[in-house]
Motif scaffolding. Structure first.
Motif, PDB file in Angstrom:
ATOM      1  N   SER A 194     -17.701  41.418  59.037  1.00  0.00           N
ATOM      2  CA  SER A 194     -18.544  42.096  58.053  1.00  0.00           C
ATOM      3  C   SER A 194     -20.032  41.937  58.345  1.00  0.00           C
ATOM      4  O   SER A 194     -20.855  42.559  57.688  1.00  0.00           O
ATOM      5  N   THR A 195     -20.374  41.096  59.323  1.00  0.00           N
ATOM      6  CA  THR A 195     -21.774  40.883  59.687  1.00  0.00           C
ATOM      7  C   THR A 195     -21.875  40.807  61.204  1.00  0.00           C
ATOM      8  O   THR A 195     -21.145  40.041  61.837  1.00  0.00           O
TER       9      THR A 195
ATOM     10  N   ARG B 129     -18.020  49.081  56.801  1.00  0.00           N
ATOM     11  CA  ARG B 129     -18.971  48.395  55.925  1.00  0.00           C
ATOM     12  C   ARG B 129     -19.343  47.085  56.611  1.00  0.00           C
ATOM     13  O   ARG B 129     -18.508  46.188  56.722  1.00  0.00           O
TER      14      ARG B 129
ATOM     15  N   HIS C  32     -22.932  44.394  57.655  1.00  0.00           N
ATOM     16  CA  HIS C  32     -24.348  44.048  57.795  1.00  0.00           C
ATOM     17  C   HIS C  32     -24.650  44.111  59.288  1.00  0.00           C
ATOM     18  O   HIS C  32     -23.905  43.562  60.089  1.00  0.00           O
TER      19      HIS C  32
ATOM     20  N   CYS D  80     -27.969  43.617  62.047  1.00  0.00           N
ATOM     21  CA  CYS D  80     -29.380  43.309  62.283  1.00  0.00           C
ATOM     22  C   CYS D  80     -29.558  42.806  63.702  1.00  0.00           C
ATOM     23  O   CYS D  80     -28.596  42.497  64.393  1.00  0.00           O
TER      24      CYS D  80
ATOM     25  N   LEU E 139     -29.650  34.826  56.931  1.00  0.00           N
ATOM     26  CA  LEU E 139     -28.724  35.902  56.653  1.00  0.00           C
ATOM     27  C   LEU E 139     -27.700  35.446  55.637  1.00  0.00           C
ATOM     28  O   LEU E 139     -27.104  34.384  55.808  1.00  0.00           O
ATOM     29  N   ASP E 140     -27.496  36.210  54.591  1.00  0.00           N
ATOM     30  CA  ASP E 140     -26.464  35.905  53.598  1.00  0.00           C
ATOM     31  C   ASP E 140     -25.212  36.678  53.974  1.00  0.00           C
ATOM     32  O   ASP E 140     -25.038  37.830  53.597  1.00  0.00           O
ATOM     33  N   ALA E 141     -24.365  36.058  54.758  1.00  0.00           N
ATOM     34  CA  ALA E 141     -23.148  36.716  55.244  1.00  0.00           C
ATOM     35  C   ALA E 141     -22.104  36.864  54.146  1.00  0.00           C
ATOM     36  O   ALA E 141     -21.141  37.598  54.306  1.00  0.00           O
TER      37      ALA E 141
ATOM     38  N   PRO F 182     -21.248  43.730  52.090  1.00  0.00           N
ATOM     39  CA  PRO F 182     -21.938  44.593  53.043  1.00  0.00           C
ATOM     40  C   PRO F 182     -22.040  46.022  52.520  1.00  0.00           C
ATOM     41  O   PRO F 182     -21.144  46.491  51.816  1.00  0.00           O
TER      42      PRO F 182
ATOM     43  N   THR G  72     -21.948  51.106  56.543  1.00  0.00           N
ATOM     44  CA  THR G  72     -22.661  50.832  57.789  1.00  0.00           C
ATOM     45  C   THR G  72     -24.019  51.500  57.777  1.00  0.00           C
ATOM     46  O   THR G  72     -24.131  52.697  57.607  1.00  0.00           O
TER      47      THR G  72
ATOM     48  N   ARG H  13     -29.051  47.583  58.104  1.00  0.00           N
ATOM     49  CA  ARG H  13     -29.294  46.719  56.950  1.00  0.00           C
ATOM     50  C   ARG H  13     -30.700  46.144  56.996  1.00  0.00           C
ATOM     51  O   ARG H  13     -31.366  46.047  55.986  1.00  0.00           O
ATOM     52  N   SER H  14     -31.123  45.754  58.182  1.00  0.00           N
ATOM     53  CA  SER H  14     -32.442  45.157  58.303  1.00  0.00           C
ATOM     54  C   SER H  14     -32.938  45.350  59.719  1.00  0.00           C
ATOM     55  O   SER H  14     -32.224  45.063  60.658  1.00  0.00           O
TER      56      SER H  14
END
Length: 173
Positions: free
Chosen positions: A106-107, A135, A137, A139, A149-151, A155, A158, A161-162
């Motif tokens: 998810s990240t 979906r 995160h 970066c 990062l708040d994993a 999310p 797609t 995100r940053s």
């Protein structure tokens, strides 16, 4: 290079990577949470995808854009080294691996971006295409800035995100 070990409640599992110096990919498992880190590899070796299975967070090299490397200022021998099977992953190679990542990821953090032979926008665009419809995160990290990062956050569909760049703090202790 192959034997998992524990540090308290954290299990660290290495697997060798193809690079011109000894290198391993690592996964970090704590309970139901798992993160993977793979940088300094020239190609995706058999077994890397299985090693990253179950990772909610994946930190993955996206070192260079092939065209920028080819046209860039580096001498020919260094360009050959970077693009070789013992060098560094291109955005296209990272794209191919991201398309195969398991759905539980998810990240994704793109790491080890060359400041000379890549642009965060190129790496992110390529990764975004690979992760289309998921979906996640997404970066890119830079070498000289801190990134937290708040994993655990939900999310978004797609998206980039940053675009903020920086190193990632994996565990906030």
């Amino acid at each position: 290079a192959r034997e998992p070990f524990t540090i308290g409640a954290l299990t660290v599992a290495p697997t060798p990577l193809p690079h011109d110096a000894a290198q391993v990919a690592l996964t970090f498992t704590h309970g139901q949470h798992k993160a993977g880190l793979a940088t300094d590899l020239g190609e995706v070796p058999p077994g890397l995808l299985a090693h990253l299975a179950g990772c909610q967070v994946v930190l993955l090299e996206s070192n260079h854009d092939a065209e920028l490397l080819e046209k860039g200022p580096y001498p020919a021998f260094l360009k050959r080294r970077i693009a070789s099977a013992k060098g560094h992953l291109s955005n296209a190679q990272t794209h191919a691996l991201l398309r195969l990542l398991p759905r539980e990821t998810s990240t994704v953090v793109l790491m080890h971006l060359s400041e000379t032979n890549n642009l965060p926008e190129l790496a992110l665009s390529s990764a975004l295409d690979a992760l289309s419809g998921r979906r996640v995160h997404l970066c890119a990290a830079a070498q000289d800035e801190l990134m937290v990062l708040d994993a655990a956050a939900e999310p978004p569909p797609t998206a980039l995100r940053s675009k903020r760049r920086g190193q990632l703090a994996l565990f906030d202790v």
